[in-house]
Write a protein that holds these residues in place. Structure first.
Motif, PDB file in Angstrom:
ATOM      1  N   GLY A 111       0.815  -1.209   0.000  1.00 13.66           N
ATOM      2  CA  GLY A 111       0.000   0.000   0.000  1.00 13.66           C
ATOM      3  C   GLY A 111       0.848   1.257   0.000  1.00 13.66           C
ATOM      4  O   GLY A 111       0.563   2.210  -0.732  1.00 13.66           O
ATOM      5  N   PHE A 112       1.899   1.273   0.794  1.00 10.44           N
ATOM      6  CA  PHE A 112       2.794   2.432   0.810  1.00 10.44           C
ATOM      7  C   PHE A 112       3.558   2.560  -0.504  1.00 10.44           C
ATOM      8  O   PHE A 112       3.816   3.672  -0.976  1.00 10.44           O
ATOM      9  CB  PHE A 112       3.781   2.358   1.977  1.00 10.44           C
ATOM     10  CG  PHE A 112       3.169   2.717   3.297  1.00 10.44           C
ATOM     11  CD1 PHE A 112       2.599   3.969   3.512  1.00 10.44           C
ATOM     12  CD2 PHE A 112       3.161   1.805   4.338  1.00 10.44           C
ATOM     13  CE1 PHE A 112       2.033   4.296   4.722  1.00 10.44           C
ATOM     14  CE2 PHE A 112       2.599   2.136   5.554  1.00 10.44           C
ATOM     15  CZ  PHE A 112       2.030   3.378   5.759  1.00 10.44           C
ATOM     16  N   ALA A 113       3.911   1.444  -1.106  1.00 11.33           N
ATOM     17  CA  ALA A 113       4.641   1.491  -2.382  1.00 11.33           C
ATOM     18  C   ALA A 113       3.744   2.026  -3.501  1.00 11.33           C
ATOM     19  O   ALA A 113       4.191   2.821  -4.336  1.00 11.33           O
ATOM     20  CB  ALA A 113       5.165   0.102  -2.736  1.00 11.33           C
ATOM     21  N   VAL A 114       2.498   1.604  -3.508  1.00 13.76           N
ATOM     22  CA  VAL A 114       1.562   2.060  -4.531  1.00 13.76           C
ATOM     23  C   VAL A 114       1.248   3.546  -4.345  1.00 13.76           C
ATOM     24  O   VAL A 114       1.070   4.279  -5.328  1.00 13.76           O
ATOM     25  CB  VAL A 114       0.269   1.204  -4.497  1.00 13.76           C
ATOM     26  CG1 VAL A 114      -0.826   1.809  -5.357  1.00 13.76           C
ATOM     27  CG2 VAL A 114       0.573  -0.208  -4.946  1.00 13.76           C
ATOM     28  N   ALA A 115       1.191   3.995  -3.091  1.00 18.97           N
ATOM     29  CA  ALA A 115       0.878   5.400  -2.811  1.00 18.97           C
ATOM     30  C   ALA A 115       1.984   6.333  -3.292  1.00 18.97           C
ATOM     31  O   ALA A 115       1.760   7.528  -3.448  1.00 18.97           O
ATOM     32  CB  ALA A 115       0.636   5.594  -1.324  1.00 18.97           C
ATOM     33  N   GLU A 116       3.172   5.799  -3.511  1.00 17.92           N
ATOM     34  CA  GLU A 116       4.315   6.562  -4.010  1.00 17.92           C
ATOM     35  C   GLU A 116       4.603   7.807  -3.177  1.00 17.92           C
ATOM     36  O   GLU A 116       4.815   8.893  -3.696  1.00 17.92           O
ATOM     37  CB  GLU A 116       4.107   6.938  -5.480  1.00 17.92           C
ATOM     38  CG  GLU A 116       4.051   5.738  -6.398  1.00 17.92           C
ATOM     39  CD  GLU A 116       3.915   6.120  -7.863  1.00 17.92           C
ATOM     40  OE1 GLU A 116       4.157   7.279  -8.224  1.00 17.92           O
ATOM     41  OE2 GLU A 116       3.558   5.227  -8.643  1.00 17.92           O
ATOM     42  N   THR A 117       4.608   7.641  -1.867  1.00 19.69           N
ATOM     43  CA  THR A 117       4.990   8.749  -0.992  1.00 19.69           C
ATOM     44  C   THR A 117       6.499   8.805  -0.893  1.00 19.69           C
ATOM     45  O   THR A 117       7.181   7.781  -0.974  1.00 19.69           O
ATOM     46  CB  THR A 117       4.389   8.575   0.421  1.00 19.69           C
ATOM     47  OG1 THR A 117       4.892   7.365   0.976  1.00 19.69           O
ATOM     48  CG2 THR A 117       2.879   8.524   0.369  1.00 19.69           C
ATOM     49  N   ASP A 118       7.024   9.991  -0.699  1.00 16.34           N
ATOM     50  CA  ASP A 118       8.476  10.164  -0.621  1.00 16.34           C
ATOM     51  C   ASP A 118       9.066   9.448   0.598  1.00 16.34           C
ATOM     52  O   ASP A 118      10.168   8.929   0.538  1.00 16.34           O
ATOM     53  CB  ASP A 118       8.839  11.653  -0.548  1.00 16.34           C
ATOM     54  CG  ASP A 118       8.576  12.359  -1.869  1.00 16.34           C
ATOM     55  OD1 ASP A 118       8.458  11.661  -2.898  1.00 16.34           O
ATOM     56  OD2 ASP A 118       8.478  13.596  -1.869  1.00 16.34           O
ATOM     57  N   GLN A 119       8.344   9.447   1.685  1.00 15.28           N
ATOM     58  CA  GLN A 119       8.848   8.872   2.930  1.00 15.28           C
ATOM     59  C   GLN A 119       8.093   7.591   3.307  1.00 15.28           C
ATOM     60  O   GLN A 119       8.007   7.244   4.480  1.00 15.28           O
ATOM     61  CB  GLN A 119       8.725   9.908   4.054  1.00 15.28           C
ATOM     62  CG  GLN A 119       9.501  11.187   3.810  1.00 15.28           C
ATOM     63  CD  GLN A 119      11.000  10.971   3.830  1.00 15.28           C
ATOM     64  OE1 GLN A 119      11.525  10.283   4.707  1.00 15.28           O
ATOM     65  NE2 GLN A 119      11.699  11.529   2.861  1.00 15.28           N
ATOM     66  N   GLY A 120       7.555   6.886   2.335  1.00 19.39           N
ATOM     67  CA  GLY A 120       6.781   5.672   2.600  1.00 19.39           C
ATOM     68  C   GLY A 120       7.559   4.624   3.380  1.00 19.39           C
ATOM     69  O   GLY A 120       6.999   3.930   4.227  1.00 19.39           O
ATOM     70  N   TRP A 121       8.852   4.535   3.096  1.00 16.91           N
ATOM     71  CA  TRP A 121       9.668   3.548   3.813  1.00 16.91           C
ATOM     72  C   TRP A 121       9.714   3.870   5.297  1.00 16.91           C
ATOM     73  O   TRP A 121       9.782   2.966   6.126  1.00 16.91           O
ATOM     74  CB  TRP A 121      11.074   3.485   3.228  1.00 16.91           C
ATOM     75  CG  TRP A 121      11.896   4.726   3.436  1.00 16.91           C
ATOM     76  CD1 TRP A 121      11.938   5.812   2.625  1.00 16.91           C
ATOM     77  CD2 TRP A 121      12.758   4.994   4.538  1.00 16.91           C
ATOM     78  NE1 TRP A 121      12.789   6.756   3.142  1.00 16.91           N
ATOM     79  CE2 TRP A 121      13.306   6.277   4.323  1.00 16.91           C
ATOM     80  CE3 TRP A 121      13.127   4.290   5.677  1.00 16.91           C
ATOM     81  CZ2 TRP A 121      14.194   6.860   5.208  1.00 16.91           C
ATOM     82  CZ3 TRP A 121      14.025   4.864   6.556  1.00 16.91           C
ATOM     83  CH2 TRP A 121      14.542   6.137   6.324  1.00 16.91           C
ATOM     84  N   ARG A 122       9.659   5.137   5.670  1.00 16.86           N
ATOM     85  CA  ARG A 122       9.651   5.501   7.092  1.00 16.86           C
ATOM     86  C   ARG A 122       8.372   5.014   7.767  1.00 16.86           C
ATOM     87  O   ARG A 122       8.395   4.521   8.881  1.00 16.86           O
ATOM     88  CB  ARG A 122       9.793   7.006   7.256  1.00 16.86           C
ATOM     89  CG  ARG A 122      11.165   7.526   6.906  1.00 16.86           C
ATOM     90  CD  ARG A 122      11.289   8.997   7.307  1.00 16.86           C
ATOM     91  NE  ARG A 122      12.571   9.528   6.931  1.00 16.86           N
ATOM     92  CZ  ARG A 122      13.675   9.412   7.681  1.00 16.86           C
ATOM     93  NH1 ARG A 122      13.633   8.798   8.822  1.00 16.86           N
ATOM     94  NH2 ARG A 122      14.813   9.925   7.251  1.00 16.86           N
ATOM     95  N   TYR A 123       7.257   5.162   7.075  1.00 10.46           N
ATOM     96  CA  TYR A 123       5.988   4.696   7.636  1.00 10.46           C
ATOM     97  C   TYR A 123       5.988   3.176   7.791  1.00 10.46           C
ATOM     98  O   TYR A 123       5.519   2.648   8.797  1.00 10.46           O
ATOM     99  CB  TYR A 123       4.811   5.136   6.764  1.00 10.46           C
ATOM    100  CG  TYR A 123       4.666   6.632   6.643  1.00 10.46           C
ATOM    101  CD1 TYR A 123       4.559   7.440   7.767  1.00 10.46           C
ATOM    102  CD2 TYR A 123       4.652   7.235   5.392  1.00 10.46           C
ATOM    103  CE1 TYR A 123       4.437   8.810   7.649  1.00 10.46           C
ATOM    104  CE2 TYR A 123       4.527   8.605   5.263  1.00 10.46           C
ATOM    105  CZ  TYR A 123       4.421   9.397   6.400  1.00 10.46           C
ATOM    106  OH  TYR A 123       4.301  10.747   6.283  1.00 10.46           O
TER     107      TYR A 123
END
Length: 151
Positions: A65-77
């Motif tokens: 879900g975080f990868a698909v959302a393509e947020t800059d800091q997704g890995w932190r979440y």
């Protein structure tokens, strides 16, 4: 690890988490086996393994879900959210009783082991006393053979 400011902080966090997971992978099944009644011991450890795999699947779906959302800091979440189940598990550990086998074998506290068994089993005092006697007999066998590697 979600607040890591450098590669070294992240690496240290991953190593620490890896050691913790390794310790839990050994101690949780052992604890479950020691506190479970003999008739349900295998089922309890099987359910533990099923929930471990289910947790891994859920974690993978959250990461997707975080990868698909393509947020800059997704890995932190992703890494930060891993702390939530760990905190819940740690708080749960604070309320677990010591295992009766450990109380008998390492502390010599048969009365404490009897109290823990009575609390865990909720069965008749005779059945609890019989189980305690089995634990005491097993502990005696283990201490008789300590230091001797011969069969």
């Amino acid at each position: 690890m979600g607040v890591a400011e450098s590669v070294w902080m992240l690496t240290f966090g991953r190593v620490l988490i890896g050691l913790a997971v390794g310790c839990l992978s050994q101690t949780v099944p052992l604890y479950l086996a020691e506190v479970s009644p003999a008739r349900t011991r295998g089922m309890v450890n099987t359910v533990n393994n099923i929930f471990l795999v289910l947790g891994q699947v859920i974690a993978s779906l959250v990461c997707c879900g975080f990868a698909v959302a393509e947020t800059d800091q997704g890995w932190r979440y992703m890494l930060g959210l891993a702390g939530f189940p760990s905190a819940v598990l740690f708080l749960g550990f604070l309320f677990l009783p010591e295992s009766p086998g450990w109380l008998v074998l390492f502390k010599g506290d048969n009365a404490g082991a009897l109290q823990v068994l009575a609390r865990l089993r909720g069965s008749s005092p005779e059945a609890v006393q019989d189980e305690l006697q089995d634990i005491v007999d097993e502990a005696a066998q283990q201490t008789e053979g300590s230091g001797d590697w011969s069969a």
